[in-house]
Motif scaffolding. Sequence first.
Motif, PDB file in Angstrom:
ATOM      1  N   GLU A  87      22.117  71.700  29.552  1.00  0.00           N
ATOM      2  CA  GLU A  87      21.300  72.551  28.585  1.00  0.00           C
ATOM      3  C   GLU A  87      19.995  73.158  29.035  1.00  0.00           C
ATOM      4  OE1 GLU A  87      19.700  72.570  24.065  1.00  0.00           O
ATOM      5  OE2 GLU A  87      20.379  70.891  25.039  1.00  0.00           O
ATOM      6  N   PHE A  88      19.253  72.154  29.794  1.00  0.00           N
ATOM      7  CA  PHE A  88      17.941  72.506  30.217  1.00  0.00           C
ATOM      8  C   PHE A  88      18.067  73.338  31.417  1.00  0.00           C
ATOM      9  CE2 PHE A  88      14.585  71.546  33.387  1.00  0.00           C
ATOM     10  CZ  PHE A  88      13.519  72.070  32.414  1.00  0.00           C
ATOM     11  N   THR A  89      19.179  73.163  32.533  1.00  0.00           N
ATOM     12  CA  THR A  89      19.136  74.111  33.761  1.00  0.00           C
ATOM     13  C   THR A  89      20.302  74.932  33.869  1.00  0.00           C
ATOM     14  OG1 THR A  89      20.727  72.426  34.974  1.00  0.00           O
ATOM     15  CG2 THR A  89      18.383  71.883  34.952  1.00  0.00           C
ATOM     16  N   GLY A  90      20.975  75.064  32.543  1.00  0.00           N
ATOM     17  CA  GLY A  90      22.161  76.026  32.711  1.00  0.00           C
ATOM     18  C   GLY A  90      22.028  77.510  33.179  1.00  0.00           C
ATOM     19  N   HIS A 158      11.161  80.158  37.821  1.00  0.00           N
ATOM     20  CA  HIS A 158      11.499  80.162  36.375  1.00  0.00           C
ATOM     21  C   HIS A 158      10.528  79.935  35.522  1.00  0.00           C
ATOM     22  CE1 HIS A 158      10.524  76.085  37.881  1.00  0.00           C
ATOM     23  NE2 HIS A 158      10.339  75.770  36.586  1.00  0.00           N
ATOM     24  N   GLU A 159      10.880  79.990  34.380  1.00  0.00           N
ATOM     25  CA  GLU A 159       9.870  79.748  33.184  1.00  0.00           C
ATOM     26  C   GLU A 159      10.518  78.643  32.158  1.00  0.00           C
ATOM     27  OE1 GLU A 159       8.503  83.384  31.601  1.00  0.00           O
ATOM     28  OE2 GLU A 159      10.285  83.674  30.564  1.00  0.00           O
ATOM     29  N   ILE A 160       9.703  78.064  31.389  1.00  0.00           N
ATOM     30  CA  ILE A 160      10.199  77.096  30.501  1.00  0.00           C
ATOM     31  C   ILE A 160      10.102  77.588  29.335  1.00  0.00           C
ATOM     32  CG2 ILE A 160      10.181  74.632  29.504  1.00  0.00           C
ATOM     33  CD1 ILE A 160      11.273  74.954  32.292  1.00  0.00           C
ATOM     34  N   ARG A 161      11.075  78.200  28.298  1.00  0.00           N
ATOM     35  CA  ARG A 161      10.784  78.536  26.769  1.00  0.00           C
ATOM     36  C   ARG A 161      11.815  77.646  25.890  1.00  0.00           C
ATOM     37  NH1 ARG A 161      12.258  83.944  29.178  1.00  0.00           N
ATOM     38  NH2 ARG A 161      14.089  83.707  27.905  1.00  0.00           N
ATOM     39  N   ASN A 162      11.105  77.081  24.937  1.00  0.00           N
ATOM     40  CA  ASN A 162      11.853  76.001  24.016  1.00  0.00           C
ATOM     41  C   ASN A 162      12.387  75.054  24.732  1.00  0.00           C
ATOM     42  OD1 ASN A 162      10.727  77.988  21.879  1.00  0.00           O
ATOM     43  ND2 ASN A 162      12.494  79.336  22.248  1.00  0.00           N
ATOM     44  N   GLY A 163      11.920  74.561  25.803  1.00  0.00           N
ATOM     45  CA  GLY A 163      12.379  73.255  26.534  1.00  0.00           C
ATOM     46  C   GLY A 163      13.543  73.822  27.468  1.00  0.00           C
ATOM     47  N   ILE A 164      13.686  74.943  27.799  1.00  0.00           N
ATOM     48  CA  ILE A 164      14.809  75.214  28.504  1.00  0.00           C
ATOM     49  C   ILE A 164      14.339  76.224  29.698  1.00  0.00           C
ATOM     50  CG2 ILE A 164      17.107  77.001  28.799  1.00  0.00           C
ATOM     51  CD1 ILE A 164      17.482  75.761  25.699  1.00  0.00           C
TER      52      ILE A 164
END
Length: 478
Positions: A87-90, A158-164
Motif C-alpha cells: 500500500e505504501f510503495t505500490g 517521490h512525495e508522501i501524501r496521506n502516508g503513501i
Amino acid sequence: MELDPVLLARIQFAFTISFHIIFPAFTIGLSAFIAVLLMLWMRSGEEKFHRLARFWTKIFAVSFAMGVVSGIVLSYQFGTNWSRFSEFTGNVIGPLIGYEVLTAFYLEATFLGILLFGWNRFPPWLITLSAVLVAIGTAISAFWILAANSWMQTPAGHEIRNGIAFPVSWWEIIFNPSFPYRFAHMLNAAYLTTAVVVLAVGARYLRAGRHPEESRTMLRMAVGMIFVTAPLQLVIGDMHGLNTLKHQPAKVAAMEGHWDGSKAGALVLFGVPDEKARKNHYEIAIPNAGSVILTHTWEGKYPGLTSFPEKDWPPVANVFFAFRIMVGIGMLLIAVGLWGAFLWLRGRLFESRLFLRSVSQMWSLGFIAILAGWFVTEQGRQPWVVQGLMRTADATSPVPGASVAGTLALFVFIYGIVFSMGIYYINRLINAGPKGEVSEVPEGLPNRPLSAAEEAAREATGRPRGSGPGFSLGTPKE
C-alpha cells in the motif's frame, strides 16, 4: 508459544528470494555467454562454438524455468505477507515491476523459444540474433529489479501524501543514488558467476578426457572472463561501498564491525561482534586500514554503530560475516583468474592437474558470494524496509504467525523438491555433455576444413560433410 508474524514473514521472504536469485543471476551471465558463442560461430564457422551454444542453451532453459517458478511466489507475498508495504510503495514499486515484465520477460521468453526449437528451422543469423536479444532481455530484467530494490535502499523522486508514496520524478526514482553502483555490481557478479561455472565444467571434462576441443574453449573463455571481471568486481564494490557509506552509514558500520566513530577505522579481518558489549571478540585487524579504504585518509573517521540509536542497528553479526564471505570469495576468484592467466601464458593451462582439480570443484563459489552479498544488502538495511521511510515491523500484513509458519513450511517442502529436481536434471545435461553431431556449414558461414575432432564425429555418425541437421535458409526443414 506465540509466533512472531513479522519475523516469520521476513524468514519466508528471505528463503524464497534466496532460492530465486541464483537462477536469474546465472541466466544473465549464461545468456551472454551463449550469444558470444554464436557470434564466434557465425564469424569463424568452427563447429565447436555451435555445439557449445546448443549444449548451454539446454541448461539455460532449465535455469530460466526454475527462476520463473520460484519468482512467481515472490510477487504473491507482497499481497499476502506485506500488504502494508504494498500500500505504501505500490505507486512506485508496482510500475517498475510491471516494466520488467513488459520489456524484459516477454523478450526473453519469445526469443528463447527460437533458441530452443529453431536450430534446424531458422537461418544462423536469426538464431544468433535471438541469443543476443535474450541476453539483452536478461540485462533489462536486472535493470528494473535493481531499480526497484535500489529505490528501497536510497529512495528519491517521490512525495508522501496521506502516508503513501507517490512518484514525482521517474528519472530520479529509477536512477536513485545507489542504483548505478548496485546494477553494475550485480551484473558483473552474474557474468563472473557464470564464468566460474563454465570453468568448472570445462575442467571437469578435460580431467575425464571428454570433449577436449570444447573443454579447451570453455577454459580459455572462462579464464579470460574471470581475469577481467573478478578485479573489476573489487573496483565496483569499492565504489558501491563509498556510496553506501554516504547513504546508509549504519550498514557500513555493521559490515566493518566498526563501533566507535570517534576513532579511525581498522580493517577487521576477523572477529566476533558482540552487540551487548559493543565490541568485537577475537579481533584480527589492520589499524587505520578501514579509514584508508572508506575515507582515503590515514586518520579519516566515519560513523560507528554507537553513532546511531541501538533500535536502528542492523543485525550486526549477520551482516559482518556475510560481508567477509563475499569479499573472501571475491579475492579467491581474483587469484584464480591470475593463476589461470599465468598458466595460459606458459602454455600449461590444459596440463596443470592442480589447477584443473581445484577449479573443477569451484562451481558454487559465485552463487555463495551472490547470496552473501544479498544478505549484506537486505539485512544491512534493517530495521527499515524502505530506508528512512518505513520500518519493516510496520510493513507486514495483519496475518497470524501460525498462518505464515504454515506457508513457510509448505514453501520449504515444495522448493526442496523443485530445486533438487532442477539441479539433478542440470547435472544430467552436464554429464551428457555437448553432442558429437556436426551440422552442415550453412550459407553465409566460413567454409573451413573440419578439425580432427569434427572429422572423428563425422566418422562416428557415418555422415558425410554437409549432411548434418544444419539449418534451413528457406522454409522450415521437415
